[in-house]
Each structure stands twice: as structure tokens, then as C-alpha cells.
Motif scaffolding. Structure first.
Motif: not given
Length: 123
Positions: A38-64
Motif C-alpha cells: 500500500r502507498q499512503p498519500p505522500g508516502k512510499e509504498r510499503e509491505f502489507v502481506a505476502a503468501a507463498n504457494w507452499r502452504g507456510t503461514p503468510p507474513s504480515y506487516a506489524d501494522s496490520v
């Protein structure tokens, strides 16, 4: 390469929920790590969440963490982001993206990007 198109953004009051979708075409994304940024107004793009194809738990930014849930339906080539307990700080353009590696978390790790969908959270 895969073409990505986000949808589901809109305006919501604080405490509400939204579900974002990312539809993929060109090839299946079953072999990719898929992510939301996500990219808030006037700020840089930042990581939110990701999921791979192997069934391992997804990862999240602390903020979400604990509020957002990423999921993927490889059979439908669709990625989702369920956003609960939304806050004004979540206001941003949200992008889905695809990466080759299975540990991708940064903007530079992702090679394919959607155009983005606006999420606005009012207080």
C-alpha cells in the motif's frame, strides 16, 4: 509475466471492513509468492502481506497483524485481502504484486504489479 487487476476498494468508516481482490491473467500464479502493498498519500509504498504457494503461514506487516488476512485461490488465479477493524492510517492505494522467490517481502522483490485500488478510511 502475469497481469494483475485489483478491485474492491472504496470508502469505509473506521472499524469497518473491506475485501480486496486481485485477479491474475496471462499465466497462473501458483508458482509465485503473491503480496499486497500500500502507498499512503505522500508516502512510499510499503509491505502489507505476502503468501507463498507452499502452504507456510503468510507474513504480515506489524501494522496490520491480527486485522488483515491474505489468502489465495490458485485455481481461480485470485488473491484476496480481508481487512477488518480498519483505521484512518490504513488509507492508501493498495497494490497486489507477484514475485518469483518464496521469501519476498520488499518492493524490489516483486516483478509484476497491479494498477492499485483506493481504500479510504474515515474517522
Amino acid at each position: 509475466q502475469v497481469q494483475l487487476v485489483e478491485s474492491g476498494g472504496g470508502s469505509v468508516q473506521a472499524g469497518g471492513s473491506l475485501i480486496l481482490s486481485c485477479a491474475a491473467s496471462g499465466r497462473t500464479f501458483s508458482g509465485y509468492t503473491m503480496g499486497w502493498f500500500r502507498q499512503p498519500p505522500g508516502k512510499e509504498r510499503e509491505f502489507v502481506a505476502a503468501a507463498n504457494w507452499r502452504g507456510t503461514p503468510p507474513s504480515y506487516a506489524d501494522s496490520v497483524e491480527g486485522r488483515f488476512t491474505i489468502s489465495r485461490d490458485d485455481g481461480r488465479n485470485t488473491l484476496y485481502l480481508l481487512m477488518n477493524s480498519l483505521k484512518p492510517e490504513d488509507t492508501a492505494v493498495y497494490y497486489c504484486a507477484a514475485a518469483y522467490g518464496d521469501s519476498a517481502h520488499t518492493v524490489d522483490d516483486f516483478h509484476s504489479w497491479g494498477q492499485g485500488t483506493q481504500v479510504t478510511v474515515s474517522s
